[in-house]
Write an enzyme that holds these catalytic residues in place. Structure first.
Site, short mmCIF file in Angstrom:
data_model
loop_
_atom_site.label_atom_id
_atom_site.label_comp_id
_atom_site.label_asym_id
_atom_site.label_seq_id
_atom_site.Cartn_x
_atom_site.Cartn_y
_atom_site.Cartn_z
N GLU A 60 0.83 -1.20 0.00
CA GLU A 60 0.00 0.00 0.00
C GLU A 60 0.87 1.26 0.00
O GLU A 60 0.61 2.21 -0.74
CB GLU A 60 -0.93 0.00 1.21
CG GLU A 60 -1.89 1.19 1.24
CD GLU A 60 -2.90 1.11 2.35
OE1 GLU A 60 -3.56 2.13 2.62
OE2 GLU A 60 -3.05 0.04 2.97
N ARG A 103 -7.60 1.91 14.39
CA ARG A 103 -8.50 0.79 14.15
C ARG A 103 -8.45 -0.20 15.32
O ARG A 103 -9.46 -0.81 15.68
CB ARG A 103 -8.18 0.09 12.83
CG ARG A 103 -9.21 -0.96 12.44
CD ARG A 103 -9.05 -1.43 11.02
NE ARG A 103 -9.63 -0.53 10.04
CZ ARG A 103 -10.86 -0.66 9.54
NH1 ARG A 103 -11.66 -1.63 9.97
NH2 ARG A 103 -11.30 0.18 8.63
N GLU A 147 -10.57 -8.65 4.71
CA GLU A 147 -9.99 -8.66 6.05
C GLU A 147 -10.84 -9.33 7.13
O GLU A 147 -10.29 -9.97 8.04
CB GLU A 147 -9.69 -7.21 6.48
CG GLU A 147 -8.64 -6.54 5.64
CD GLU A 147 -8.55 -5.05 5.91
OE1 GLU A 147 -7.52 -4.61 6.44
OE2 GLU A 147 -9.52 -4.32 5.59
#
Length: 876
Positions: free
Chosen positions: A349, A427, A808
């Site tokens: 990423e 997160r 995920e």
């Protein structure tokens, strides 16, 4: 026990002439311990485990011989192998894998071109299976092309005194060397959130493997050989910080990114609790270990500063922008293309820049194409891993099991730079509740900076780390209350309409349905009795069974990233070329996007083709990450196709019995545009930490898994006997691909929670830099019975064609294996009179399992005082 085979000579001499009975066992173990010593700082570490294992192997051999002597009638000894000891002799035998995948196929009805909901084969499957699929390094060499190799730091924390590449440049075939002196400081400064990294380290290195320079040569072998000849003089800087506790001790914490979510009256609620429990839990990092390592090809176009970048990247736009930045040109001069990747998992990423940017710089300076692909050991040292986490918690609960209050702190190991760590830590803070309604909750997140490789995104993006911390204390609460963890979890589980600790209401919450269906499909209660019976009859093999739920929020928590674009061309012959902003890394995104286009346009799947992802076709894209690839790009494709449907509608109405090709040709002849762009932005999303308000997620994915394991208490080995998964994927776009994603995520999560362990030397050298030292899941690790069921009768109005994300969310379900192992260990400890809470961190490796199964053999080797020696390695 040693680099070469060693003989236990004293033990051998002692055994000659002795009777093979119980009197022999203890003395032999004592002699073996003397014959095979290991110093606390011996290479390989795991000292107590290795010494215990030696004795354990002898014990197995002793029992096997004793059993044989008895069966053959040779031994007249009264000592017999107890029946419940026989499990020590029996080995694990892997049976043929059995599996079942349950899903609904949406009927075609009257439409032969029905696409969405069908289990189409992955569009690249046959090409990948036959080796025909083209990856970045498969692109034929271009005339004049040169190869680049990186020069990495050999120190974890040091000042760069000098860099001398003269010996390397004297080698035949070497063309150039580049370092920080070849870039203005501003262009050398990079980073996805803050510019705290450099393309080439200039003054200080803060991790081994950090890029200092790059050699360009005629081929890979020459470039790599020359890179090893570049001489860098260092001045060591202390301290070298590797672990989270070391970072906390030295206050190596980036307080600019502290995060806190607070709901209810946490402190006052503790006063009224029947029990208060405090503890901590550590989860290690994980290498992405994608099949294709980082790779890039930079091709200068020869005019106006134009350059084409072909990269193995999940984030073409970021790659484009970073390249433009370091080259000092506008972004419109750079085109980044991605055909496909051989796996990404988040590791590509942002970290693609470690190869892309040096290649681009060299290509610009030399005006020739430059290629670079990392070897596996280079990739593991340089590219970053999943973040290790440390969780500390204080939980208050009642006698009946109701959780009342939770105060939690999570610490993430960022490595040497910030990268995406703020979002990953956020997160973890968001997912600290997992599936449980805790009325009073405070969750805080802290970022630790260390002298390891810069850690980065990895499937789950901090969610699994936050959730396993909670599941660990849930297991401890169940132990304190002597309560079945399944009952405790269900008692505290969210219901439809409940509100999370970040004040987002749960709409279409299916977690209880997933849980109950998982219990039913797995026959949990019946098998739990069978596990208990097995454990009563076996001392040295133990079984455990566990059920774990998951709730995973879908969206980028950074609001502006929740957007996507698409471009659809219809050609005169009726064929369709589709381009969207997502990248294909094996997850089936292109296949699903083709299905969306076919469904919307009403054409057979053979009509649509995707060539590649390219920044000159769809600009300003977000990374293919956060499990949002299908959601965002699917809606953009839908938007573009609906525009084309509107343009074609008059021609369909004028010729109701016509064909697709006839309608397209008629539109072309009437000069109707047959190309359309699509755009989508996720509505009603955005969260404010200061007020704890808003919706950070578009919706949630739910699932549950039940796993049963068997462990060998003497060696720490284990086998997964069965795993059952129930997953809510809404109305699946492609159930075959979704089930494949569930199975793959589960196995990758199994590696995280049980197998994969990173070891560093105390001066920052990564020992686990290849499959010889780093254990990833293999075919033999797949559960012997592996069942996956997609929850029926659910939909999701918040995503394309009522589907749900899949990349995920299933990964965390593999923690059911971890907690099943913990259950098995608990039973083994009970046999030794060791009841109550015990600590085992993640991953639950063979070493961790064996040493947690405390017995007379492990007690023979107590851990030495850590202040009396310097260990060979540390686990981060």
């Amino acid at each position: 026990m040693a680099p070469t085979t060693v003989m236990a000579k004293k033990t051998m001499d002692f055994l000659v002439g002795r009777s093979w009975d119980n009197s022999l066992l203890d003395e032999t173990c004592h002699h073996l311990a003397e014959d095979l010593p290991l110093k606390p700082d011996a290479p390989g570490s795991m000292i107590e485990f290795r010494r215990s294992l030696t004795i354990s192997f002898f014990f197995k051999f002793y029992l096997k011989v004793l059993c044989w002597l008895q069966m053959s009638g040779i031994s007249k000894s009264k000592n017999k192998v107890p029946r419940h000891y026989m499990s020590a002799i029996n080995k694990f035998h892997k049976i043929s894998i059995k599996s079942c995948q349950l899903f609904e196929i949406i009927a075609n009805g009257n439409r032969s071109e029905k696409a969405v909901g069908q289990p189409f084969v992955h569009m690249s499957a046959y090409k990948q299976a036959t080796g025909e699929a083209v990856y970045c390094d498969d692109i034929p060499h271009i005339e004049g092309e040169l190869y680049l190799a990186l020069v990495g730091s050999t120190k974890a924390h040091a000042e760069i005194v000098s860099i001398d590449a003269s010996s390397a440049l004297e080698m035949e075939g070497v063309k150039a060397f580049f370092c920080h002196r070849d870039l203005p400081a501003k262009q050398n400064s990079i980073g996805p959130i803050v510019h705290d990294e450099e393309v080439f380290a200039s003054n200080i290195v803060t991790a081994q493997g950090q890029c200092i320079g790059a050699i360009v040569a005629i081929d890979q072998a020459t470039a790599q050989a020359a890179a090893r000849k570049v001489k860098v003089e260092y001045k060591t800087i202390e301290p070298i910080i590797l672990t989270i506790p070391e970072a906390i001790k030295n206050d190596s914490i980036s307080h600019n990114f502290d995060r806190c979510i607070h709901k209810g009256q946490v402190d006052s609620a503790f006063v009224n609790c029947d029990y208060i429990h405090e503890g901590e839990f550590k989860i290690g990092g994980q290498d992405h270990f994608y099949l294709e390592t980082h790779c890039a090809l930079a091709i200068p176009k020869g005019e106006d500063g134009e350059m084409e970048i072909i990269a193995s990247s999940q984030n073409p736009t970021e790659t484009q922008m970073d390249t433009a930045h370091v080259l000092g040109v506008p972004a419109n001069r750079i085109v980044c293309k991605v055909k496909r990747m051989g796996g990404g998992f988040g590791g590509k990423e942002t970290r693609s820049h470690i190869v892309v940017l040096p290649c681009a710089i060299a290509a610009q300076r030399l005006n020739v194409p430059i290629r670079c692909m990392l070897d596996r050991d280079e990739d593991m040292v340089k590219s970053g891993t999943r973040h290790p986490f440390l969780g500390r918690y204080k939980v208050g609960f009642m006698k009946n099991g109701k959780i009342v209050s939770l105060d939690s702190k999570v610490y993430s190991n960022a490595g040497y730079s910030i990268d995406l760590t703020p979002g990953i830590t956020e997160r973890a803070v968001f997912h600290i509740d997992n599936c449980y309604n805790i009325p009073n909750l405070r969750s805080r997140g802290f970022i630790c900076l260390t002298n390891t490789v810069s850690n980065t995104a990895f499937r789950g993006f901090g969610g699994p780390q936050g959730m396993i911390i909670t599941e660990n204390w849930m297991h401890e609460v169940a132990t304190i209350l002597k309560m079945d963890p399944v009952k405790l979890r269900y008692m505290n589980m969210y219901r439809e309409g409940d509100t999370t600790h970040f004040n987002q209401p749960l709409i279409n919450c299916t977690i209880r349905r997933c849980w109950q269906e998982c219990l039913s499909n797995s026959h949990y209660w019946e098998r739990k009795k069978q596990v208990d019976a097995f454990n009563m009859e076996n001392r040295w093999k133990k079984r455990g069974i566990s059920v774990i739920p998951t709730k995973f929020g879908i969206a980028f928590t950074v609001k502006f990233m929740n957007q996507a674009g698409a471009l659809v061309h219809i050609y005169k012959d009726g064929s369709i070329l589709l381009t969207h902003g997502g990248t294909e890394m094996g997850q089936g995104l292109h296949t699903k996007m083709i299905q969306v286009a076919c469904e919307t346009l009403g054409v057979p799947i053979e009509k649509v083709h995707i060539s590649e992802t390219s920044t000159d076709k769809v600009p300003n894209t977000s990374a293919t990450a956060a499990s949002a690839g299908s959601d965002l790009n699917g809606m953009a494709v839908l938007n573009a196709c609906r525009k084309l449907n509107e343009r074609l509608a008059p021609f369909k109405a004028a010729n109701l019995k016509g064909t697709w090709e006839e309608w397209v040709n008629a539109a072309y002849l009437k000069r109707v545009g047959l190309s359309a762009t699509g755009f989508y932005k996720t509505p009603d999303i955005g969260y404010d930490f200061t007020t704890n308000s808003g919706n950070p997620f578009n919706y949630f994915c739910y699932g549950a898994a039940c796993s049963e394991v068997e462990i060998d208490c003497l060696t720490g080995d284990h086998s997964i006997l069965r795993s059952d998964i129930v997953m809510d994927v809404g109305d699946s776009l492609n159930p075959a691909i979704d089930i494949g994603q569930i199975e793959g995520a589960f196995m990758q999560g199994y590696g995280l929670f049980v197998l994969e362990e990173e070891r560093y030397s105390l001066d920052g050298f990564l020992y686990t830099r290849g499959p010889g030292t780093y254990k990833i899941p293999s075919f033999n690790d797949v559960p012997a019975v592996f069942n996956v069921s997609l929850l029926k009768g659910v939909s999701n109005p918040r995503a394309v064609y009522s589907s749900k994300a899949i990349g995920e969310p299933p990964l965390f379900l593999a923690s059911s294996v971890f907690f099943a192992i913990k259950e098995a260990i608990s039973d083994a400890r009970t046999e030794e009179g060791l009841d109550g809470i015990f600590r085992i961190d993640s991953p639950a490796t063979a070493e961790a399992i064996r040493m947690a199964c405390s017995d007379r053999f492990t007690r023979q080797f107590p851990a030495p005082d850590p202040n009396t020696f310097k260990p060979w390695s540390t686990v981060i």
